[in-house]
Design a protein around this motif. Structure first.
Motif, PDB file in Angstrom:
ATOM      1  N   THR A 189     -69.294 -16.680  26.428  1.00 12.18           N
ATOM      2  CA  THR A 189     -69.185 -17.237  25.090  1.00 12.18           C
ATOM      3  C   THR A 189     -70.413 -16.906  24.272  1.00 12.18           C
ATOM      4  OG1 THR A 189     -68.863 -19.310  23.865  1.00 12.18           O
ATOM      5  CG2 THR A 189     -70.101 -19.459  25.904  1.00 12.18           C
ATOM      6  N   ASP A 190     -70.206 -16.529  23.017  1.00  7.34           N
ATOM      7  CA  ASP A 190     -71.295 -16.139  22.116  1.00  7.34           C
ATOM      8  C   ASP A 190     -72.154 -15.041  22.738  1.00  7.34           C
ATOM      9  OD1 ASP A 190     -70.509 -18.024  20.210  1.00  7.34           O
ATOM     10  OD2 ASP A 190     -71.700 -19.600  21.157  1.00  7.34           O
ATOM     11  N   GLY A 191     -71.515 -14.139  23.456  1.00 10.83           N
ATOM     12  CA  GLY A 191     -72.218 -13.002  24.029  1.00 10.83           C
ATOM     13  C   GLY A 191     -73.067 -13.317  25.244  1.00 10.83           C
ATOM     14  N   GLU A 192     -72.840 -14.469  25.873  1.00 10.84           N
ATOM     15  CA  GLU A 192     -73.661 -14.861  27.018  1.00 10.84           C
ATOM     16  C   GLU A 192     -72.804 -15.427  28.145  1.00 10.84           C
ATOM     17  OE1 GLU A 192     -76.641 -14.034  27.162  1.00 10.84           O
ATOM     18  OE2 GLU A 192     -77.381 -13.861  25.108  1.00 10.84           O
ATOM     19  N   VAL A 193     -73.339 -15.331  29.370  1.00  7.65           N
ATOM     20  CA  VAL A 193     -72.723 -15.925  30.541  1.00  7.65           C
ATOM     21  C   VAL A 193     -73.152 -17.387  30.631  1.00  7.65           C
ATOM     22  CG1 VAL A 193     -72.672 -15.923  33.068  1.00  7.65           C
ATOM     23  CG2 VAL A 193     -72.646 -13.756  31.813  1.00  7.65           C
ATOM     24  N   ALA A 194     -72.197 -18.290  30.835  1.00  4.06           N
ATOM     25  CA  ALA A 194     -72.523 -19.706  30.944  1.00  4.06           C
ATOM     26  C   ALA A 194     -71.732 -20.329  32.087  1.00  4.06           C
ATOM     27  CB  ALA A 194     -72.208 -20.433  29.640  1.00  4.06           C
ATOM     28  N   ILE A 195     -72.428 -21.013  32.996  1.00  6.33           N
ATOM     29  CA  ILE A 195     -71.762 -21.794  34.032  1.00  6.33           C
ATOM     30  C   ILE A 195     -71.342 -23.118  33.397  1.00  6.33           C
ATOM     31  CG2 ILE A 195     -71.954 -22.873  36.296  1.00  6.33           C
ATOM     32  CD1 ILE A 195     -72.187 -19.868  36.418  1.00  6.33           C
ATOM     33  N   THR A 196     -70.056 -23.402  33.364  1.00  9.33           N
ATOM     34  CA  THR A 196     -69.572 -24.602  32.673  1.00  9.33           C
ATOM     35  C   THR A 196     -69.248 -25.757  33.608  1.00  9.33           C
ATOM     36  OG1 THR A 196     -67.301 -23.752  32.730  1.00  9.33           O
ATOM     37  CG2 THR A 196     -68.630 -23.214  30.782  1.00  9.33           C
TER      38      THR A 196
ATOM     39  N   TRP B 156     -82.712 -18.411  40.533  1.00 13.68           N
ATOM     40  CA  TRP B 156     -84.108 -17.989  40.428  1.00 13.68           C
ATOM     41  C   TRP B 156     -84.321 -17.040  39.243  1.00 13.68           C
ATOM     42  CZ3 TRP B 156     -86.489 -13.112  41.339  1.00 13.68           C
ATOM     43  CH2 TRP B 156     -85.611 -12.077  41.713  1.00 13.68           C
ATOM     44  N   VAL B 157     -83.222 -16.447  38.759  1.00 20.53           N
ATOM     45  CA  VAL B 157     -83.216 -15.689  37.509  1.00 20.53           C
ATOM     46  C   VAL B 157     -82.057 -16.224  36.685  1.00 20.53           C
ATOM     47  CG1 VAL B 157     -82.907 -13.435  36.421  1.00 20.53           C
ATOM     48  CG2 VAL B 157     -84.210 -13.612  38.551  1.00 20.53           C
ATOM     49  N   ASP B 158     -82.295 -16.492  35.409  1.00 16.48           N
ATOM     50  CA  ASP B 158     -81.259 -17.013  34.523  1.00 16.48           C
ATOM     51  C   ASP B 158     -80.000 -16.155  34.626  1.00 16.48           C
ATOM     52  OD1 ASP B 158     -79.663 -17.761  32.274  1.00 16.48           O
ATOM     53  OD2 ASP B 158     -81.456 -18.526  31.269  1.00 16.48           O
ATOM     54  N   PHE B 159     -78.852 -16.807  34.880  1.00 18.31           N
ATOM     55  CA  PHE B 159     -77.597 -16.058  35.008  1.00 18.31           C
ATOM     56  C   PHE B 159     -77.282 -15.240  33.749  1.00 18.31           C
ATOM     57  CE2 PHE B 159     -76.238 -19.302  38.321  1.00 18.31           C
ATOM     58  CZ  PHE B 159     -76.342 -18.397  39.373  1.00 18.31           C
ATOM     59  N   ARG B 160     -77.778 -15.667  32.600  1.00 13.36           N
ATOM     60  CA  ARG B 160     -77.535 -14.916  31.372  1.00 13.36           C
ATOM     61  C   ARG B 160     -78.169 -13.537  31.432  1.00 13.36           C
ATOM     62  NH1 ARG B 160     -79.611 -19.262  27.065  1.00 13.36           N
ATOM     63  NH2 ARG B 160     -81.219 -19.355  28.691  1.00 13.36           N
ATOM     64  N   ALA B 161     -79.238 -13.404  32.217  1.00 14.23           N
ATOM     65  CA  ALA B 161     -79.931 -12.125  32.329  1.00 14.23           C
ATOM     66  C   ALA B 161     -79.523 -11.347  33.575  1.00 14.23           C
ATOM     67  CB  ALA B 161     -81.439 -12.361  32.345  1.00 14.23           C
TER      68      ALA B 161
ATOM     69  N   ALA C  91     -68.150  -3.997  23.989  1.00 15.11           N
ATOM     70  CA  ALA C  91     -68.705  -5.325  24.215  1.00 15.11           C
ATOM     71  C   ALA C  91     -69.655  -5.331  25.408  1.00 15.11           C
ATOM     72  CB  ALA C  91     -67.584  -6.337  24.423  1.00 15.11           C
ATOM     73  N   ARG C  92     -69.333  -4.549  26.432  1.00 10.82           N
ATOM     74  CA  ARG C  92     -70.231  -4.446  27.583  1.00 10.82           C
ATOM     75  C   ARG C  92     -71.563  -3.823  27.170  1.00 10.82           C
ATOM     76  NH1 ARG C  92     -65.894  -1.538  31.638  1.00 10.82           N
ATOM     77  NH2 ARG C  92     -64.500  -3.320  31.972  1.00 10.82           N
ATOM     78  N   ARG C  93     -71.489  -2.752  26.396  1.00 15.27           N
ATOM     79  CA  ARG C  93     -72.725  -2.087  25.959  1.00 15.27           C
ATOM     80  C   ARG C  93     -73.552  -2.999  25.071  1.00 15.27           C
ATOM     81  NH1 ARG C  93     -69.175   2.552  25.765  1.00 15.27           N
ATOM     82  NH2 ARG C  93     -69.760   4.007  27.421  1.00 15.27           N
ATOM     83  N   ASP C  94     -72.866  -3.783  24.260  1.00 11.59           N
ATOM     84  CA  ASP C  94     -73.587  -4.743  23.431  1.00 11.59           C
ATOM     85  C   ASP C  94     -74.333  -5.736  24.318  1.00 11.59           C
ATOM     86  OD1 ASP C  94     -74.069  -6.342  20.839  1.00 11.59           O
ATOM     87  OD2 ASP C  94     -73.069  -7.798  22.139  1.00 11.59           O
ATOM     88  N   HIS C  95     -73.680  -6.171  25.385  1.00 13.09           N
ATOM     89  CA  HIS C  95     -74.336  -7.117  26.299  1.00 13.09           C
ATOM     90  C   HIS C  95     -75.587  -6.490  26.901  1.00 13.09           C
ATOM     91  CE1 HIS C  95     -74.545 -10.499  29.144  1.00 13.09           C
ATOM     92  NE2 HIS C  95     -75.022  -9.591  29.975  1.00 13.09           N
TER      93      HIS C  95
ATOM     94  N   ILE D  78     -59.998 -15.861  35.469  1.00 13.43           N
ATOM     95  CA  ILE D  78     -58.937 -16.863  35.237  1.00 13.43           C
ATOM     96  C   ILE D  78     -58.720 -17.088  33.737  1.00 13.43           C
ATOM     97  CG2 ILE D  78     -59.211 -18.091  37.419  1.00 13.43           C
ATOM     98  CD1 ILE D  78     -60.846 -20.209  35.901  1.00 13.43           C
ATOM     99  N   THR D  79     -58.978 -16.082  32.930  1.00 15.51           N
ATOM    100  CA  THR D  79     -58.923 -16.249  31.478  1.00 15.51           C
ATOM    101  C   THR D  79     -57.538 -16.637  30.976  1.00 15.51           C
ATOM    102  OG1 THR D  79     -60.682 -14.643  31.211  1.00 15.51           O
ATOM    103  CG2 THR D  79     -59.338 -15.090  29.276  1.00 15.51           C
ATOM    104  N   ALA D  80     -57.501 -17.653  30.095  1.00 16.84           N
ATOM    105  CA  ALA D  80     -56.257 -18.048  29.439  1.00 16.84           C
ATOM    106  C   ALA D  80     -56.412 -18.056  27.928  1.00 16.84           C
ATOM    107  CB  ALA D  80     -55.817 -19.434  29.909  1.00 16.84           C
ATOM    108  N   GLY D  81     -57.598 -18.272  27.425  1.00 13.82           N
ATOM    109  CA  GLY D  81     -57.828 -18.339  25.983  1.00 13.82           C
ATOM    110  C   GLY D  81     -58.520 -17.099  25.462  1.00 13.82           C
ATOM    111  N   LEU D  82     -59.370 -17.283  24.466  1.00 16.25           N
ATOM    112  CA  LEU D  82     -60.046 -16.155  23.833  1.00 16.25           C
ATOM    113  C   LEU D  82     -61.302 -15.725  24.572  1.00 16.25           C
ATOM    114  CD1 LEU D  82     -59.681 -17.204  20.080  1.00 16.25           C
ATOM    115  CD2 LEU D  82     -58.434 -15.405  21.286  1.00 16.25           C
TER     116      LEU D  82
END
Length: 280
Positions: free
Chosen positions: A120-127, A141-146, A165-169, A219-223
């Protein structure tokens, strides 16, 4: 959860094939629509007639709905709407407690800590996650976003994006080597994503941290791309393979739990996007 919302589950992001978990949820939601229409309950024969699902597929769908609290047995081969549906229809009701129960059940089934993650918003987030004394969560030990390129969670989310989108990441997060096993080539990583057989888990074989292996299932169902993952604090390929197979079979139940909790909402898609019709 309103019954009419069940028809809104969409294909996965970017026009890529729907994950196996989503296909399984689609079948379960077809069954749920029949159950919800019959306020006094409905027997298995009528459900089979209306959904046209094979016996084994129907049995699996009902098992998932019962476990998610969306359907409840009321007699021999008869079902009615479950408590999670009634909870969602109550003002202020939510299914977050039931989602926690679902994740705990999957944790115990796979024998490992489990996670739900979203891009979401170009980042990985554990929800969401579920761990325990015998199933410890991986040490961040390293932020999952990185570390999307090195983690099963990150790979399962990035594989659902298109190349742009991958290259943008990766323009914002360098492909850093965290262990000697980390892939640091964008080209090799993209090839790995695109050569992966459909519906197979994404793996982290000590790429994020030595001594830890992980698996993740889209398991994507939405956007927003989502996945469910597990981590095992021992580098045991046999144990990982078995756990990943169980995780894959239970991924649909996690997605149902997210839908009930309102954590995953079907998004608005453009007309050209493929919609999983309830008549299929």
């Amino acid at each position: 959860m309103q019954p009419q919302a069940t028809a809104g589950v969409r294909a996965s992001c970017g026009g890529r094939p729907a994950p196996a978990a989503l296909e399984s949820v689609h079948r379960a939601l077809r069954v749920l629509e029949v159950v919800n229409r019959c306020s006094g309950g409905v027997n298995l024969t009528q459900i089979a007639r209306e959904t046209k699902l094979p016996q084994l597929v129907l049995a699996r769908a009902l098992e998932q709905l019962v476990r998610a609290g969306l359907a409840t047995p009321i007699g021999p081969d008869a079902y009615a709407a479950g408590h999670a549906v009634r909870l969602g229809e109550t003002d202020g009701g939510d299914g977050r407690g039931h989602l926690r129960e679902t994740l705990a059940w999957v944790r115990d089934a796979v024998g490992a800590a489990v996670y739900v993650a979203r891009y979401t918003d170009g980042e990985v987030a554990i929800t969401q996650y579920a761990d325990g004394p015998a199933t410890p969560a991986v040490e961040e030990w390293v932020d999952f976003r990185a570390a999307a390129h090195a983690s099963a969670v990150g790979k399962a989310l990035l594989t659902q994006l298109d190349d742009e989108a991958r290259r943008d990441h990766f323009s914002r997060h360098r492909l850093t080597a965290f262990t000697t096993r980390t892939i640091t080539s964008e080209r090799v990583l993209f090839q790995q994503f695109d050569a992966r057989p459909p519906h197979t888990p994404l793996l982290d074989l000590q790429e994020y941290a030595l001594g830890t292996v992980c698996a993740a299932v889209p398991i994507t169902a939405g956007l927003n791309p989502e996945c469910v993952a597990l981590s095992i604090p021992v580098p045991d390929p046999g144990r990982l393979k078995q756990a990943a197979r169980i995780l894959q079979s239970e991924a649909a139940g996690v997605l149902l739990g997210l839908i009930v909790a309102g954590s995953t909402r079907p998004g608005v898609r453009t007309p050209e996007d493929t919609i999983l019709s309830t008549s299929v």
